[in-house]
Design an enzyme around this catalytic site. Structure first.
Site, PDB file in Angstrom:
ATOM      1  N   LYS A   1     -16.730   5.350  32.408  1.00  0.00           N
ATOM      2  CA  LYS A   1     -17.997   5.290  31.601  1.00  0.00           C
ATOM      3  C   LYS A   1     -18.946   4.447  32.436  1.00  0.00           C
ATOM      4  CE  LYS A   1     -15.779   6.668  27.256  1.00  0.00           C
ATOM      5  NZ  LYS A   1     -15.605   6.199  26.053  1.00  0.00           N
TER       6      LYS A   1
ATOM      7  N   ASP B   1     -20.537   8.252  21.194  1.00  0.00           N
ATOM      8  CA  ASP B   1     -19.430   7.700  20.394  1.00  0.00           C
ATOM      9  C   ASP B   1     -20.024   7.035  19.064  1.00  0.00           C
ATOM     10  OD1 ASP B   1     -17.168   8.332  21.820  1.00  0.00           O
ATOM     11  OD2 ASP B   1     -17.295   6.597  22.888  1.00  0.00           O
TER      12      ASP B   1
HETATM   13  P1  NAP Z   1     -10.520  -0.604  25.057  1.00  0.00           P
HETATM   14  O1  NAP Z   1     -11.666  -0.673  25.572  1.00  0.00           O
HETATM   15  O2  NAP Z   1      -9.283  -0.790  26.080  1.00  0.00           O
HETATM   16  O3  NAP Z   1     -10.564  -1.809  24.046  1.00  0.00           O
HETATM   17  C1  NAP Z   1      -9.392  -2.286  23.212  1.00  0.00           C
HETATM   18  C2  NAP Z   1      -9.525  -3.005  22.037  1.00  0.00           C
HETATM   19  O4  NAP Z   1      -8.339  -3.251  21.311  1.00  0.00           O
HETATM   20  C3  NAP Z   1      -9.671  -4.468  22.767  1.00  0.00           C
HETATM   21  O5  NAP Z   1     -10.586  -5.126  21.827  1.00  0.00           O
HETATM   22  C4  NAP Z   1      -8.301  -5.317  22.606  1.00  0.00           C
HETATM   23  O6  NAP Z   1      -8.286  -6.586  22.580  1.00  0.00           O
HETATM   24  C5  NAP Z   1      -7.613  -4.592  21.480  1.00  0.00           C
HETATM   25  N1  NAP Z   1      -6.182  -4.408  21.439  1.00  0.00           N
HETATM   26  C6  NAP Z   1      -5.332  -3.479  22.309  1.00  0.00           C
HETATM   27  N2  NAP Z   1      -4.437  -3.794  22.042  1.00  0.00           N
HETATM   28  C7  NAP Z   1      -4.129  -4.664  20.970  1.00  0.00           C
HETATM   29  C8  NAP Z   1      -2.995  -5.072  20.419  1.00  0.00           C
HETATM   30  N3  NAP Z   1      -1.968  -4.864  20.732  1.00  0.00           N
HETATM   31  N4  NAP Z   1      -3.361  -5.926  19.260  1.00  0.00           N
HETATM   32  C9  NAP Z   1      -4.567  -6.214  18.787  1.00  0.00           C
HETATM   33  N5  NAP Z   1      -5.580  -5.909  19.398  1.00  0.00           N
HETATM   34  C10 NAP Z   1      -5.385  -5.097  20.541  1.00  0.00           C
HETATM   35  O7  NAP Z   1     -10.207   0.640  23.930  1.00  0.00           O
HETATM   36  P2  NAP Z   1     -11.175   1.709  23.250  1.00  0.00           P
HETATM   37  O8  NAP Z   1     -11.853   2.668  24.441  1.00  0.00           O
HETATM   38  O9  NAP Z   1     -12.269   0.435  22.574  1.00  0.00           O
HETATM   39  O10 NAP Z   1     -10.376   2.214  22.527  1.00  0.00           O
HETATM   40  C11 NAP Z   1      -9.846   1.505  21.329  1.00  0.00           C
HETATM   41  C12 NAP Z   1      -9.207   2.726  20.316  1.00  0.00           C
HETATM   42  O11 NAP Z   1     -10.134   3.558  19.712  1.00  0.00           O
HETATM   43  C13 NAP Z   1      -8.168   3.605  21.315  1.00  0.00           C
HETATM   44  O12 NAP Z   1      -6.898   3.733  20.382  1.00  0.00           O
HETATM   45  C14 NAP Z   1      -8.833   4.996  21.427  1.00  0.00           C
HETATM   46  O13 NAP Z   1      -8.174   5.835  21.563  1.00  0.00           O
HETATM   47  C15 NAP Z   1      -9.767   4.791  20.289  1.00  0.00           C
HETATM   48  N6  NAP Z   1     -10.959   5.682  20.373  1.00  0.00           N
HETATM   49  C16 NAP Z   1     -11.023   6.890  19.529  1.00  0.00           C
HETATM   50  C17 NAP Z   1     -12.016   7.389  19.464  1.00  0.00           C
HETATM   51  C18 NAP Z   1     -12.345   8.664  18.480  1.00  0.00           C
HETATM   52  O14 NAP Z   1     -13.411   9.352  18.841  1.00  0.00           O
HETATM   53  N7  NAP Z   1     -11.628   8.634  17.630  1.00  0.00           N
HETATM   54  C19 NAP Z   1     -13.144   7.126  20.237  1.00  0.00           C
HETATM   55  C20 NAP Z   1     -13.039   6.160  21.398  1.00  0.00           C
HETATM   56  C21 NAP Z   1     -11.803   5.508  21.201  1.00  0.00           C
HETATM   57  P3  NAP Z   1      -8.523  -7.589  23.613  1.00  0.00           P
HETATM   58  O15 NAP Z   1      -9.990  -7.579  23.926  1.00  0.00           O
HETATM   59  O16 NAP Z   1      -8.061  -8.876  23.218  1.00  0.00           O
HETATM   60  O17 NAP Z   1      -7.736  -6.952  24.971  1.00  0.00           O
END
Ligand code: NAP
Length: 276
Positions: free
Chosen positions: A70, A106
């Site tokens: 991205k 998004d």
């Molecule tokens: P990302 O950029 O990797 O960010 C992950 C976030 O979650 C970070 O803030 C991380 O904290 C936190 N995190 C990860 N593991 C954790 C844990 N075990 N306990 C507490 N916090 C934790 O991921 P992303 O792209 O933002 O996606 C996040 C989620 O949203 C994913 O499950 C993804 O599938 C979902 N999503 C859904 C959609 C939809 O259309 N429904 C769209 C996009 C994403 P740190 O900063 O401390 O590492």
């Protein structure tokens, strides 16, 4: 049936084999009888710009962009929308007047999914857990849509501060206990996602949830996550991550084809792909 004039859209990512986007977009193309098809390409990290060159050469009709491309694609397009520029991330590339424009659908997809359910975020007190790409898109969209405040909580404090800064004076870093004061609670972490060590976990203190709140989980596999089950038990309203998934895809579909997306068809395809 593909022909000599079939347009191709695609998602690039790595890994991309489990992407639901082909099922969602191909269902939409079929429903509107459009001569388009959609494929998934596993493109290695660092090859996002090369994939854009391929889009130019092959005249692809549209591109979805997922991890880890991205930010690289946002750097490599001809132009960015203001939202994609603000986030430094493009999840979609579409043609405009011969230029490749990077979009980020998004956040608007998140707001559209709530509107579709009759929820207006204007004036709402919001609580977002997480500070990654999804959280950043949601925070900026909530602020643009008129949320009264957005409280951001994250595992690593530096991430929370960076994400909250995107929301200007409306967003701030908060404490986990503040979830009880929110009208809208959003999980933007992968906690609760099937197949991960945290699959059975809940990223907030569920004892603080109550009726009158809306709890939204961006995790969509499983559709009903541990957080949503706990929120239901506490009497809160819930919304699944399928809503955002479908509405961000619908915005991409509209950018590429110029046609209104068949939301219900896309939602059914998403549910079938997840649960089937
Ligand atoms: P990302 O950029 O990797 O960010 C992950 C976030 O979650 C970070 O803030 C991380 O904290 C936190 N995190 C990860 N593991 C954790 C844990 N075990 N306990 C507490 N916090 C934790 O991921 P992303 O792209 O933002 O996606 C996040 C989620 O949203 C994913 O499950 C993804 O599938 C979902 N999503 C859904 C959609 C939809 O259309 N429904 C769209 C996009 C994403 P740190 O900063 O401390 O590492």
């Amino acid at each position: 049936m593909e022909s000599g004039s079939t347009r191709l859209a695609a998602v690039i990512g790595s890994p991309v084999g489990h992407s639901l986007s082909p099922a969602i977009h191909n269902a939409a193309f079929r429903a509107l009888d459009l001569d388009w098809t959609y494929l998934a390409f596993d493109v290695a990290r660092g090859q996002g710009a090369a994939a854009l060159d391929a889009m130019r050469t092959l005249h692809l009709g549209g591109l979805s962009v997922t991890m880890p491309h991205k930010a690289e694609v946002a750097q490599a397009v001809d132009r960015l929308t203001s939202r994609a520029a603000e986030l430094g991330a493009a999840n979609c590339v579409a043609w405009d007047s011969g230029e490749l424009v990077g979009h980020n659908t998004d956040g608007d997809g998140f707001i559209d999914s709530l509107s579709h359910d009759g929820v207006d975020v204007a004036g709402a007190a919001c609580y977002v857990v997480g500070a990654g790409g999804a959280a950043r898109a949601v925070i900026t969209a909530l602020v643009s849509a008129g949320a009264a405040q957005v409280v951001v909580v994250n595992r690593s404090p530096a991430g929370a501060a960076s994400a909250a800064s995107l929301g200007g004076s409306t967003a701030r870093v908060g404490r986990p206990a503040e979830v009880k004061d929110a009208d809208i609670v959003v999980n933007a972490t992968p906690v609760g996602m099937a197949g991960t060590p945290a699959a059975t976990s809940i990223p907030i203190d569920a004892a603080l949830l109550h009726s009158g709140q809306l709890v939204v989980d961006l995790v969509y596999h499983p559709v009903r996550t541990p957080l949503l089950r706990a929120a239901e038990s506490a009497g809160a309203a819930t919304a699944t991550g399928v809503g955002m998934l479908v509405h961000q895809a619908a915005l991409q579909f509209q950018l590429w084809t110029g046609q209104a997306a068949p939301i219900e068809v896309m939602a059914a395809a998403a549910h079938e792909a997840i649960e089937g």
